[in-house]
Write an enzyme that holds these catalytic residues in place. Structure first.
Site, PDB file in Angstrom:
ATOM      1  N   ASP A 171      77.946  72.928  63.430  1.00  8.56           N
ATOM      2  CA  ASP A 171      78.052  71.689  64.202  1.00  8.56           C
ATOM      3  C   ASP A 171      79.505  71.245  64.315  1.00  8.56           C
ATOM      4  O   ASP A 171      79.948  70.772  65.373  1.00  8.56           O
ATOM      5  CB  ASP A 171      77.208  70.609  63.524  1.00  8.56           C
ATOM      6  CG  ASP A 171      77.022  69.389  64.399  1.00  8.56           C
ATOM      7  OD1 ASP A 171      77.036  69.547  65.637  1.00  8.56           O
ATOM      8  OD2 ASP A 171      76.864  68.285  63.868  1.00  8.56           O
ATOM      9  N   ASP A 173      70.144  66.520  64.230  1.00  3.79           N
ATOM     10  CA  ASP A 173      70.633  65.763  63.082  1.00  3.79           C
ATOM     11  C   ASP A 173      69.480  65.123  62.320  1.00  3.79           C
ATOM     12  O   ASP A 173      69.461  65.139  61.088  1.00  3.79           O
ATOM     13  CB  ASP A 173      71.622  64.692  63.560  1.00  3.79           C
ATOM     14  CG  ASP A 173      72.792  65.298  64.321  1.00  3.79           C
ATOM     15  OD1 ASP A 173      73.233  66.386  63.930  1.00  3.79           O
ATOM     16  OD2 ASP A 173      73.244  64.685  65.301  1.00  3.79           O
TER      17      ASP A 173
END
Length: 417
Positions: A198, A338
């Site tokens: 990420d 997330d």
């Protein structure tokens, strides 16, 4: 009549409200995953590890050594990250080729699979454990309607915002629960690997997520993805634009500069209209006085124009990355991935004891708060996984191997009850 320019509002003005609106759904998702893990982990119906793309390179067994488990988990994580990277670049290519309808259909099909199949199997586990009386026809009818309404809620903006947000939380909960069924070593190494991915995908110039956001902003389009938005899109200037506020930071500063320019332009053009040749004996002195009066106004106008150019350049840099951190309406957006990996971390901690759950939850919330603070200052897309996941993993290790031993020793020696 001249008006003072309004100060440009920023995310710091409503940071507390934004944090609450992000922390609340994340906490609900993690709480639901902990409940599912606590209820279903002890039952024989859902015991065992699942076989998926995350275990394609190595299958963990109890007889393997710790080093073999770590190496195998590392290979599984590298394979999973490689697949995710390739799929993301394919999505960028399809979005570049304007295959938006295909992407929306693909995302809708994925949401239907998660709600229908994963949700159906979790529902069967709960029905079996709690002995809920229901016939198969009613079950499949309810499940089909639940999945269809979920797809429509996620990909139709006319649906109520709380329904959309609720279904996004449910999708994140279901996927996170299935990730908790992976082998232990693979789960922890995969969490760290996804946090590093990420970080690279968002911040690197050639990162796939950064390319996707920049392409969406250049076309003034929304990315067809599963993204949670903290609040609904507002339409403050619908009379002028008739659409969404795609450039909310720029629009907040333009009315002030326009008003100040108009108020300056009107007095500044008066001397030009009176500077014609006149037979009045004091015409020379009048024109000199008007020139001296108009000079500060002209200087002020030049300074306002230069300040506007600087603000436009800065806003252009910020808007180039709009979409992952700040949404089209100025609200904070958080990717569903997330939600999933936060909940996976807490769900895996729930398989050990609840003290590690509390520690991991506080670590994730602290990391999310730090990320939101950085987002408020930089006002550009930021990765939400690295800080929270790394803090969560660190607190899990410290709580399980240091704090628990310390507390058990205190309790066994009657020093703490």
């Amino acid at each position: 009549m001249a008006q003072n320019p309004r100060p440009r509002s920023s995310l710091l003005d409503s940071l507390g409200e934004e944090i609450v609106r992000i922390v609340t759904p994340v906490s609900i998702c993690m709480f639901l995953v902990v409940i599912l893990v606590s209820v279903l982990n002890s039952s024989s119906s859902s015991s065992g590890s699942v076989t998926s793309i995350a275990t394609i390179a190595y299958s963990e067994t109890d007889s393997d050594s710790s080093w073999d488990k770590f190496v195998g988990a590392l290979l599984n994580s590298l394979a999973f990250v490689a697949v995710v990277t390739v799929v993301t670049f394919v999505l960028v290519l399809l979005f570049y080729l304007r295959c938006t309808k295909f992407l929306k259909l693909y995302m809708g099909f994925s949401a239907f699979i998660v709600l229908g199949f994963m949700g159906g199997e979790v529902s069967l586990f709960l029905i079996q454990d709690f002995s809920i009386p229901i016939d198969c026809i009613a079950f499949f009818l309810l499940l089909f309607n639940f999945a269809v309404v979920g797809v429509l809620a996620v990909f139709m903006s006319k649906m109520a915002i709380f329904v959309t947000q609720g279904y996004l939380v449910i999708i994140g909960m279901l996927v996170a629960y299935w990730f908790t069924m992976l082998p232990e070593w693979t789960t922890w190494v995969l969490l760290v690997a996804m946090a590093l991915y990420d970080l690279a995908a968002v911040l690197l110039p050639v990162g796939p997520l950064r390319l996707l956001v920049e392409l969406a902003i250049s076309r003034d389009e929304d990315i067809p993805a599963l993204v949670y938005e903290a609040r609904p899109v507002t339409h403050h200037d619908s009379g002028n634009n008739g659409g969404n506020q795609r450039r909310v930071w720029r629009e907040r500063s333009e009315p002030a500069t326009t008003e100040s320019e108009n108020s300056v332009d009107r007095p500044a053009t008066v001397p030009n209209s009176n500077s014609m040749p006149d037979s009045h004996p004091h015409s020379a002195s009048v024109s000199d006085r008007e020139t001296s009066l108009s000079a500060p106004l002209l200087e002020r106008r030049a300074s306002i124009e230069s300040e506007r150019r600087r603000e436009d350049a800065a806003l252009g840099d910020n808007l180039a990355l709009e979409g992952m951190g700040l949404g089209s309406s100025g609200a904070i957006k958080l990717g569903l991935g997330d939600f999933i990996f936060y909940s996976v971390l807490v769900g895996r901690a729930a398989m050990y004891d609840f003290m590690t759950v509390y520690a991991c939850y506080l670590a994730i919330m602290a990391g999310l708060g730090v990320t939101l603070m950085l987002l408020a200052f930089y006002q550009k897309a930021l990765p939400a996984l690295p800080v929270s996941v790394l803090l969560g993993v660190l607190f899990y290790i410290l709580t399980r191997f240091v704090l628990e031993i310390f507390i058990v020793q205190l309790s066994s020696n009657l020093l703490m009850f």
